[in-house]
Write an enzyme that holds these catalytic residues in place. Structure first.
Site, PDB file in Angstrom:
ATOM      1  N   GLY A   1       0.830  -1.200   0.000  1.00 18.38           N
ATOM      2  CA  GLY A   1       0.000   0.000   0.000  1.00 18.38           C
ATOM      3  C   GLY A   1       0.869   1.257   0.000  1.00 18.38           C
TER       4      GLY A   1
ATOM      5  N   GLU B   1     -10.705  -1.032  11.294  1.00 18.79           N
ATOM      6  CA  GLU B   1     -11.349  -1.814  10.220  1.00 18.79           C
ATOM      7  C   GLU B   1     -11.246  -3.314  10.508  1.00 18.79           C
ATOM      8  OE1 GLU B   1      -9.333  -1.377   6.504  1.00 18.79           O
ATOM      9  OE2 GLU B   1      -7.372  -1.583   7.403  1.00 18.79           O
TER      10      GLU B   1
ATOM     11  N   ASP C   1       2.197  -7.039  -5.957  1.00 19.47           N
ATOM     12  CA  ASP C   1       2.659  -8.261  -6.636  1.00 19.47           C
ATOM     13  C   ASP C   1       3.766  -8.957  -5.845  1.00 19.47           C
ATOM     14  OD1 ASP C   1       2.052  -6.453  -9.547  1.00 19.47           O
ATOM     15  OD2 ASP C   1       1.131  -8.391  -9.135  1.00 19.47           O
TER      16      ASP C   1
ATOM     17  N   GLY D   1       4.585  -5.536   5.882  1.00 17.02           N
ATOM     18  CA  GLY D   1       4.818  -6.934   6.221  1.00 17.02           C
ATOM     19  C   GLY D   1       5.002  -7.840   5.010  1.00 17.02           C
ATOM     20  N   GLY D   2       4.160  -7.663   4.015  1.00 19.27           N
ATOM     21  CA  GLY D   2       4.266  -8.536   2.834  1.00 19.27           C
ATOM     22  C   GLY D   2       5.586  -8.353   2.107  1.00 19.27           C
TER      23      GLY D   2
ATOM     24  N   ASP E   1      -0.003   1.250   9.046  1.00 21.98           N
ATOM     25  CA  ASP E   1      -0.541   0.366  10.093  1.00 21.98           C
ATOM     26  C   ASP E   1       0.372   0.231  11.293  1.00 21.98           C
ATOM     27  OD1 ASP E   1      -1.548  -1.970   7.470  1.00 21.98           O
ATOM     28  OD2 ASP E   1      -2.358  -0.024   8.083  1.00 21.98           O
TER      29      ASP E   1
ATOM     30  N   THR F   1       4.501   1.530   6.448  1.00 22.87           N
ATOM     31  CA  THR F   1       3.053   1.268   6.429  1.00 22.87           C
ATOM     32  C   THR F   1       2.373   2.208   7.412  1.00 22.87           C
ATOM     33  OG1 THR F   1       1.250  -0.291   6.851  1.00 22.87           O
ATOM     34  CG2 THR F   1       3.253  -0.613   8.135  1.00 22.87           C
TER      35      THR F   1
ATOM     36  N   ARG G   1     -24.304   7.657  12.934  1.00 18.27           N
ATOM     37  CA  ARG G   1     -23.838   7.863  11.557  1.00 18.27           C
ATOM     38  C   ARG G   1     -22.418   7.318  11.436  1.00 18.27           C
ATOM     39  NH1 ARG G   1     -28.399   8.796  11.246  1.00 18.27           N
ATOM     40  NH2 ARG G   1     -29.515  10.526  10.189  1.00 18.27           N
TER      41      ARG G   1
ATOM     42  N   TYR H   1      -8.903   5.844   2.422  1.00 14.58           N
ATOM     43  CA  TYR H   1      -7.622   6.158   1.787  1.00 14.58           C
ATOM     44  C   TYR H   1      -7.176   7.591   2.030  1.00 14.58           C
ATOM     45  CZ  TYR H   1      -8.322   1.615  -0.033  1.00 14.58           C
ATOM     46  OH  TYR H   1      -8.527   0.268  -0.092  1.00 14.58           O
TER      47      TYR H   1
END
Ligand code: F6P
Length: 374
Positions: free
Chosen positions: A14, A231, A76, A112-113, A136, A134, A292, A298
């Protein structure tokens, strides 16, 4: 005087604020050593397709404050890449391109990936280094990742702004915050933004207990609440179902069982916004306050990196080139205090840094009366 060293660099996973600051940090430090720096487009795909761009003083000028990545990115994987409609293992092509470009090292900026993909290439003999990126903040063995500080600023400002409509309309505003399966961004922004309820993946929540906390506020005359929900946060029931599906997948021996368990996990994957919408409806029913939902999405990854992230990304980039000059490879350049620490990729790959149950931020939230849904 040996041949001029040639360093490859790519950004994967990301996008996040600070990527261009990191590219600039690596690039300017490499040029300072008299090295050549070659960017590869769109993550590992660019290495497989040999799509590259030479980085020089001019191309590095002015990118410190630019969001996203000038190289482009992708998710990828070297060993599983969709090429001409077929999923192919491009590892050998990547190794061939690495050698054809006469690279002395490849620097991979990612989360991480990317750490896992980098270890895969390192074990096959490429000189690989990574920087932890990241929003995160879930990369193991580093104090922090660049991208996190800016996203924390953005999510906190969003919560600040959501207070206006919450108290004007006497509403529950549920703000969904990114973070994949870690609660760092939600916990940090929730505390900084003064959220009344903070829900993170690490602490499965009980909707009745959340409703009770909101009703307690109403009884004190505070008939509005801000709920910051990660999330990846889940109810207690979903967390049990998720764990059971994981166990079934780990136990399953036949392809059919594996596929069925994986399908269950995907269905339960709490990153889907459906959980947040359902939570808001449940809270409205239990508290009789209108609710609400705002999905920050993003926006948290966009725009100018904060000074904190620019400083971190530049520090890590410069330290990375020092390691290359010293012939140190197969490591992630971790943030450690004011300095950096080269951590072997074996210790990073495949691990996710989640919020420990007894973390100081958890204690802080509880101390100021925040409900964590448990
Ligand atoms: O890892 C960063 C992140 O923004 C996560 O917080 C989020 O779950 C994920 O990326 C979204 O992935 P994508 O950009 O592929 O939609």
């Amino acid at each position: 005087m040996g041949r001029t060293k040639r360093i490859g660099i790519l950004t994967a996973g990301g996008d996040s604020p600070g990527l261009n600051a990191a590219i600039r940090g690596v690039g300017k430090a490499a040029l300072g050593f008299g090295m050549e720096i070659i960017g590869f487009r769109d993550g590992f795909r660019g290495l497989a397709e040999d799509r590259r761009v030479k980085l020089d003083k001019n191309s590095l000028a002015g990118i410190l404050t630019v969001g996203g990545t000038i190289l482009g990115t992708s998710r990828d994987k070297p060993h599983r890449m969709l090429i001409d409609g077929r999923v192919r293992d491009m590892t050998n092509v990547i190794i061939k391109n690495y050698k054809a470009n006469k690279l002395d090292a490849i620097v991979c900026l990612g989360g991480g990936g990317t750490q896992k993909n980098a270890l895969h290439l390192s074990r096959l003999g490429l000189n690989v280094l990574t920087l932890p990126k990241t929003i995160d903040n879930d990369v193991a063995m580093t104090d922090s990742t660049f991208g996190f500080a800016t996203a924390l600023d953005i999510a906190t400002e969003a919560i600040d702004r959501l207070h206006s409509t919450a108290h004007s309309h006497h509403r529950i505003i549920v703000a969904e915050i990114m973070g994949h399966r870690a609660g760092w961004l939600t916990l940090g922004a929730g505390i900084a933004g003064g959220a009344d309820v903070i829900l993170i993946p690490e602490i499965p929540y009980n909707v009745e207990k959340i409703a009770e906390a909101i009703k307690r506020r109403s009884r004190r005359g505070m008939n509005f609440s801000i709920v910051a929900v990660a999330e990846g946060a889940m109810s207690e029931e979903d967390a049990r179902a998720f764990a059971a599906a994981h166990a079934r997948r780990d136990r399953s021996r036949t392809l059919h069982d594996k596929k069925q368990a994986k399908a269950e996990l995907v269905a339960l994957d709490a990153r889907h916004t459906g959980n947040t919408l359902r939570l808001a409806r449940q809270l409205e029913g239990l508290t009789h306050l209108e609710s609400r939902v705002t999905i920050l999405g993003y926006v948290q990854r966009g725009g100018i990196p904060s000074p904190t992230d620019r400083l971190l990304a530049t520090r890590l980039g410069g330290a990375c080139v020092d390691l290359i000059d010293d012939g140190v490879f197969g490591v992630m350049v971790a943030a450690r205090g004011d300095g950096t620490d080269p951590v072997p990729l074996e210790k990073v790959a495949g691990k996710r840094k989640t919020v420990p149950f007894d973390h100081a931020w958890i204690q802080t939230a509880r101390r100021v009366g925040t409900s964590l849904g448990d």
